[in-house]
Design a protein around this motif. Sequence first.
Motif, mmCIF file in Angstrom:
data_model
loop_
_atom_site.group_PDB
_atom_site.id
_atom_site.type_symbol
_atom_site.label_atom_id
_atom_site.label_comp_id
_atom_site.label_asym_id
_atom_site.label_seq_id
_atom_site.Cartn_x
_atom_site.Cartn_y
_atom_site.Cartn_z
ATOM 1 N N THR A 23 -13.824 3.976 -8.280
ATOM 2 C CA THR A 23 -13.789 4.657 -6.861
ATOM 3 C C THR A 23 -12.309 4.637 -6.406
ATOM 4 N N SER A 24 -11.697 3.313 -6.611
ATOM 5 C CA SER A 24 -10.215 3.191 -5.842
ATOM 6 C C SER A 24 -9.396 4.235 -6.735
ATOM 7 N N SER A 25 -9.417 4.445 -7.904
ATOM 8 C CA SER A 25 -8.784 5.431 -8.673
ATOM 9 C C SER A 25 -8.730 6.997 -7.831
ATOM 10 N N LYS A 26 -10.267 7.301 -7.653
ATOM 11 C CA LYS A 26 -10.283 8.533 -7.062
ATOM 12 C C LYS A 26 -9.765 8.765 -5.848
ATOM 13 N N VAL A 27 -9.741 7.640 -4.920
ATOM 14 C CA VAL A 27 -9.317 7.709 -3.557
ATOM 15 C C VAL A 27 -7.869 7.673 -3.759
ATOM 16 N N MET A 28 -7.170 6.886 -4.544
ATOM 17 C CA MET A 28 -5.890 6.876 -4.634
ATOM 18 C C MET A 28 -5.320 8.198 -4.970
ATOM 19 N N ALA A 29 -5.991 9.064 -5.754
ATOM 20 C CA ALA A 29 -5.545 10.205 -6.216
ATOM 21 C C ALA A 29 -5.385 11.049 -4.990
ATOM 22 N N LEU A 30 -6.067 10.949 -3.708
ATOM 23 C CA LEU A 30 -5.942 11.747 -2.808
ATOM 24 C C LEU A 30 -4.777 11.325 -1.573
ATOM 25 N N ILE A 31 -4.103 9.964 -1.955
ATOM 26 C CA ILE A 31 -3.058 9.664 -0.993
ATOM 27 C C ILE A 31 -1.496 9.561 -1.884
ATOM 28 N N SER A 32 -0.729 10.110 -0.991
ATOM 29 C CA SER A 32 0.706 10.006 -1.813
ATOM 30 C C SER A 32 1.364 8.775 -1.848
ATOM 31 N N ASN A 33 2.220 8.596 -2.921
ATOM 32 C CA ASN A 33 2.777 7.349 -3.074
ATOM 33 C C ASN A 33 3.822 7.007 -1.996
ATOM 34 N N ASP A 34 4.018 8.214 -1.119
ATOM 35 C CA ASP A 34 5.010 7.941 -0.234
ATOM 36 C C ASP A 34 4.640 7.116 0.673
ATOM 37 N N LEU A 35 3.332 6.620 1.146
ATOM 38 C CA LEU A 35 2.820 5.726 1.957
ATOM 39 C C LEU A 35 3.257 4.257 1.401
ATOM 40 N N GLY A 36 3.073 3.936 0.025
ATOM 41 C CA GLY A 36 3.258 2.859 -0.279
ATOM 42 C C GLY A 36 4.908 2.746 -0.337
ATOM 43 N N PHE A 37 5.417 3.494 -0.618
ATOM 44 C CA PHE A 37 6.998 3.275 -0.421
ATOM 45 C C PHE A 37 7.539 2.807 1.044
ATOM 46 N N GLN A 38 6.729 3.380 1.945
ATOM 47 C CA GLN A 38 7.165 3.181 3.472
ATOM 48 C C GLN A 38 6.942 1.626 3.545
ATOM 49 N N LEU A 39 5.458 1.118 3.077
ATOM 50 C CA LEU A 39 5.073 -0.106 3.384
ATOM 51 C C LEU A 39 6.222 -1.085 2.705
ATOM 52 N N LEU A 40 6.613 -0.615 1.258
ATOM 53 C CA LEU A 40 7.655 -1.524 0.797
ATOM 54 C C LEU A 40 8.897 -1.523 1.602
ATOM 55 N N ASP A 41 9.381 -0.525 2.156
ATOM 56 C CA ASP A 41 10.767 -0.449 2.857
ATOM 57 C C ASP A 41 10.685 -1.198 3.990
ATOM 58 N N GLN A 42 9.479 -1.197 4.747
ATOM 59 C CA GLN A 42 9.200 -2.014 5.957
ATOM 60 C C GLN A 42 9.400 -3.495 5.735
ATOM 61 N N VAL A 43 8.479 -3.873 4.886
ATOM 62 C CA VAL A 43 8.546 -5.404 4.308
ATOM 63 C C VAL A 43 9.668 -5.640 3.860
ATOM 64 N N ARG A 44 10.446 -4.885 3.165
ATOM 65 C CA ARG A 44 11.665 -5.305 2.688
ATOM 66 C C ARG A 44 12.922 -5.491 3.923
ATOM 67 N N ASP A 45 12.789 -4.757 4.893
ATOM 68 C CA ASP A 45 13.758 -4.748 5.899
ATOM 69 C C ASP A 45 13.221 -6.090 7.069
ATOM 70 N N ASP A 46 11.977 -6.335 6.862
ATOM 71 C CA ASP A 46 11.422 -6.966 8.020
ATOM 72 C C ASP A 46 10.406 -7.890 7.332
ATOM 73 N N PRO A 47 10.405 -9.012 6.606
ATOM 74 C CA PRO A 47 9.762 -9.790 6.062
ATOM 75 C C PRO A 47 8.708 -10.382 6.921
ATOM 76 N N SER A 48 9.015 -10.433 8.057
ATOM 77 C CA SER A 48 7.968 -11.037 9.170
ATOM 78 C C SER A 48 6.716 -10.189 9.546
ATOM 79 N N LEU A 49 6.659 -8.986 8.893
ATOM 80 C CA LEU A 49 5.433 -8.360 8.955
ATOM 81 C C LEU A 49 4.497 -8.670 8.256
#
Length: 432
Positions: A111-137
């Motif tokens: 199920t998670s694989s089917k849902v992941m196929a609908l979501i761009s990897n760009d959202l995950g990269f955005q989370l990574l950038d935000q956490v890397r810039d501000d670990p307090s998140l």
Amino acid sequence: MTDAALPSPAAARAPSEAAARRLKKRYAAERRFRFYGRAAIVVALAFLAVLLGRIVMQGYTTFASYDMSVPVHLDPARIDPADPTGANYNLMVTDAVMARLGLQDDEFGVTSSKVMALISNDLGFQLLDQVRDDPSLIGKTVTVTGPVRADAALYYKGEVHRDAPEGERKLTDQQLDWLDELKRQGLVTSGFNFDFLTRSDSTEPEQAGVWGAVVGSAMMLLVTALLSIPIGVLAAVYLEEFAPKTRWTDLIEVNINNLAAVPSIVYGLLGLAVFINWLAIPRSSPLVGGLVLALMSLPTVIIATRSALKAVPPSIREAALGVGASRTQTVFHHVLPLAMPGVMTGSILSLAHALGETAPLLMIGMVSFVPAPPESFTSAATVLPVQVFIWENASERAFHERTAAAILVLLVFMIVMNLAAILLRRRFERRW
């Protein structure tokens, strides 16, 4: 003495009737010629309308984007503050979407694989950038917004139909139901796809853009203009105004005319042999691309400049020489400024022609994947025609609509250059 016999009325009418028939045939031939000319124009316009219509119909959907906004909880148990890059942020986004859909993953993660196929990897990269810039998140909930996957976007655009057999499309009926539910909840919204104009190439269709190719094309054309225009104009001035008419100049003129008809791929082979293999200029760079296109544009610039110089009336030269100007002063102070509209028009049109070339650039390695705009004239780069070539040969269906959209951007680029040529010509044109 007898009077000469007068011609009979029938004999007098014969020549006039023959002339009338010939005149009627000429008028009929003229009407046929006008008809053929108008028919040719109509056919040409019809082909142009079909071509542009096909490109627009295939590419306009690229400028519509469907973005997903998801609040994601940054679980401290899944993120190491010392090394935030080790976490699976795509899975975090997927879990957040599954929670909104009320889904539970199974033992094998289907199920998670089917849902992941609908979501761009760009959202995950955005989370990574935000956490890397501000670990307090870490430990908080962060909302990220990014495009849905290309296949999901095609469904929202109406290019993937639910009534098609499930085996003939990448998305299952269950995934289409999830997409409808996400849109109903307001997690997916539509808008203008600015990312296509501000991003560079990517392996993911929804993240691919033309900005890197536009920058590469602009840098390459700058090199081409700086080399071909001054050299071509000076060569034309010398051949037209100063060179003696000998066998050697005649041979040079013939070869210049022949070089204008040489296939463009030959210039690519020449650039590969001279600029890359001999001079060791970096492959796939705006510098080597500009050098190759400068060689290709030189004959056109020379021919156009010579035609513009010939159009200047001889009286201008005679008047300047008559008041004591030297030969050089006559050419550069009077003749060349008056010929400048034709010179600029020919130069800009030759650059516009060079902008659309693909074959010589493929020979010098510009077919490589370049995910960012070039930082310098020796950095790896791609250009709009090559980007079109790469996307058209991609297997992903969503790249094909981006191919047409990139062609539209290229056409706009060329139309702007042609309009500049027209405006410059009207601005500096003088009537004699």
